[in-house]
Design a protein around this motif. Structure first.
Motif, PDB file in Angstrom:
ATOM      1  N   ASN A  36      43.977 139.496  14.941  1.00  0.00           N
ATOM      2  CA  ASN A  36      44.344 138.078  14.880  1.00  0.00           C
ATOM      3  C   ASN A  36      45.671 137.836  14.164  1.00  0.00           C
ATOM      4  N   SER A 118      41.028 133.478  14.993  1.00  0.00           N
ATOM      5  CA  SER A 118      42.404 133.260  14.551  1.00  0.00           C
ATOM      6  C   SER A 118      42.474 132.245  13.412  1.00  0.00           C
ATOM      7  N   TYR A 120      43.711 129.103  11.307  1.00  0.00           N
ATOM      8  CA  TYR A 120      44.137 127.786  11.782  1.00  0.00           C
ATOM      9  C   TYR A 120      44.141 126.774  10.637  1.00  0.00           C
ATOM     10  N   ASP A 121      44.891 125.688  10.852  1.00  0.00           N
ATOM     11  CA  ASP A 121      44.821 124.487  10.026  1.00  0.00           C
ATOM     12  C   ASP A 121      44.205 123.380  10.879  1.00  0.00           C
ATOM     13  N   LEU A 128      42.677 121.718  16.058  1.00  0.00           N
ATOM     14  CA  LEU A 128      43.014 122.976  15.400  1.00  0.00           C
ATOM     15  C   LEU A 128      44.467 123.336  15.691  1.00  0.00           C
ATOM     16  N   ILE A 129      45.173 123.745  14.654  1.00  0.00           N
ATOM     17  CA  ILE A 129      46.540 124.220  14.813  1.00  0.00           C
ATOM     18  C   ILE A 129      46.563 125.680  14.374  1.00  0.00           C
ATOM     19  N   PHE A 130      46.687 126.580  15.325  1.00  0.00           N
ATOM     20  CA  PHE A 130      46.662 128.010  15.003  1.00  0.00           C
ATOM     21  C   PHE A 130      47.994 128.411  14.373  1.00  0.00           C
ATOM     22  N   THR A 131      47.916 129.246  13.345  1.00  0.00           N
ATOM     23  CA  THR A 131      49.068 129.472  12.475  1.00  0.00           C
ATOM     24  C   THR A 131      49.710 130.853  12.609  1.00  0.00           C
ATOM     25  N   LYS A 232      50.894 131.852  18.955  1.00  0.00           N
ATOM     26  CA  LYS A 232      49.911 130.987  18.304  1.00  0.00           C
ATOM     27  C   LYS A 232      49.722 129.666  19.038  1.00  0.00           C
ATOM     28  N   GLU A 233      50.770 129.147  19.665  1.00  0.00           N
ATOM     29  CA  GLU A 233      50.666 127.863  20.362  1.00  0.00           C
ATOM     30  C   GLU A 233      49.861 127.959  21.655  1.00  0.00           C
ATOM     31  N   LYS A 236      44.736 128.277  21.714  1.00  0.00           N
ATOM     32  CA  LYS A 236      43.683 127.319  22.046  1.00  0.00           C
ATOM     33  C   LYS A 236      43.307 127.389  23.528  1.00  0.00           C
ATOM     34  N   GLU A 270      33.518 124.519  14.232  1.00  0.00           N
ATOM     35  CA  GLU A 270      34.432 125.652  14.343  1.00  0.00           C
ATOM     36  C   GLU A 270      33.960 126.798  13.461  1.00  0.00           C
TER      37      GLU A 270
END
Length: 271
Positions: A36, A118, A120-121, A128-131, A232-233, A236, A270
Motif C-alpha cells: 500500500n 491504503s 487515507y484521510d 475518503l482521500i487516499f494519501t 493514489k487518486e 477509490k 471503512e
C-alpha cells in the motif's frame, strides 16, 4: 545499471491486460506482491528492526525470536516445530518478523493487498482521500533464482526447503555460512489463509538490501522484477472495480475475521 521497469495503471482493465501480456511473454509462472506504499523496499520484517541492523546482530535476533516463540507457543498449539522452517513459516503467519517476504501466485490477491488497506484521510463531506501511491511488484522467480544462485551454477526453478541449495538459508544458520541474495521458494501451507491467498515466499540471506535495490546493484536479469504503480487518486475507483469482480475480504481471508471486514465495508464502515 538497469533500472526496474515501472508501469503506471489507472484502470482495472489496464492491470488485467498488462498481466496477460506478461504471462504470454514470460516462459514460466509469475509471482506478485501488493504494497500500500510505493516507496517501500522489498525487505522482510526481521531486517526492518529500528535498532538492530548488523547482520550478526540480526542473525542473533532471529535465533532469539524463534526460541521465544517455541517456548511461549506451547499452550496454544500442538505443533512441536522440530523443523526450523516450520517454525518461521508459522511465525510469519502470525506476523512475527522473519527473513521471509510474502508473495502470491494470484495477481488479484496482490492487487487487493495493494489497495484494500491504503492510507487515507476523510474529507469534510465524508469522502475518503487516499494519501499514498500503491504498488504491485511482479517477480519472475525462476530467473531470479538462477541469478541469485549463479555461483552454484543453479539451472532449475523455484526451491523447496528440502533442496540442497536451501542449506545456505536454514533459520539459525551461522550468518557467515548464509548465501547472500534472497531466493524464491514454496513454503508450508499451514493455514487456510495461505491456501486461499496462493502464498509463496522469498527468503533472505546475508544481504539486508531490498530486492528492488539488489536488482540494480547485482545486475539481475532484465525485467525479472517489475513495479506497477497505482496512483493514489485512482485507488477509490480501482477498489470498487476489484470488489465488483468478487475479490473481497472474505475471499482473501476465508474466516470470520474476513467476513466481518467485508460486512463492515458493505455497510459503509471503512476498514
Amino acid at each position: 545499471m538497469a533500472k526496474i521497469k515501472e508501469k503506471k495503471i489507472v484502470k482495472f482493465s489496464e492491470y488485467i491486460s498488462y498481466i496477460e501480456t506478461l504471462q504470454e511473454t514470460m516462459s514460466g509462472s509469475l509471482w506478485y506482491r501488493g504494497s500500500n506504499n510505493s516507496s517501500h523496499h522489498l525487505i522482510p520484517g526481521l531486517y526492518r528492526h529500528k535498532k538492530r541492523s548488523g547482520m550478526l546482530d540480526l542473525s542473533n535476533l532471529e535465533s532469539e525470536l524463534i526460541t521465544r516463540f517455541q517456548q511461549r507457543s506451547m499452550p496454544f498449539t500442538n505443533r512441536s516445530f522440530n523443523d526450523p522452517w516450520e517454525a518461521i513459516f508459522y511465525m510469519q503467519h502470525y506476523r512475527l518478523p522473519t527473513r521471509l517476504l510474502d508473495w502470491t501466485e494470484n495477481p488479484f490477491i496482490a492487487f487487493y493487498f495493494a489497495i484494500g488497506n491504503s492510507a487515507y484521510d476523510i474529507a469534510a463531506d465524508g469522502e475518503l482521500i487516499f494519501t499514498t501511491d500503491a504498488t504491485v511488484w511482479i517477480l519472475d522467480p525462476v530467473r531470479w533464482n538462477r541469478h541469485a544462485l549463479s555461483h552454484q551454477t543453479y539451472d532449475r526453478g523455484i526451491l523447496l526447503t528440502i533442496d540442497e541449495e536451501m542449506k545456505g538459508y536454514v533459520p539459525s544458520t551461522s550468518i557467515s555460512k548464509m548465501n547472500n541474495h534472497p531466493v524464491a521458494l514454496y513454503g508450508t501451507h499451514n493455514s487456510p489463509r495461505i491456501v486461499a491467498q496462493r502464498g509463496v515466499f522469498t527468503v533472505f540471506g546475508q544481504s539486508a538490501s531490498g530486492m528492488d535495490e539488489l536488482y540494480t546493484s547485482s545486475r539481475f536479469p532484465k525485467d525479472c522484477l517489475i513495479k506497477i504503480v497505482i496512483p493514489k487518486e485512482n485507488i477509490k475507483s480501482l477498489r470498487a472495480a476489484l470488489f465488483s469482480y468478487g475479490f473481497t475480504e472474505s475471499v482473501v481471508y476465508p474466516d470470520l475475521d474476513g467476513l466481518a471486514l467485508e460486512i463492515k465495508r458493505f455497510f459503509e464502515f471503512e476498514v
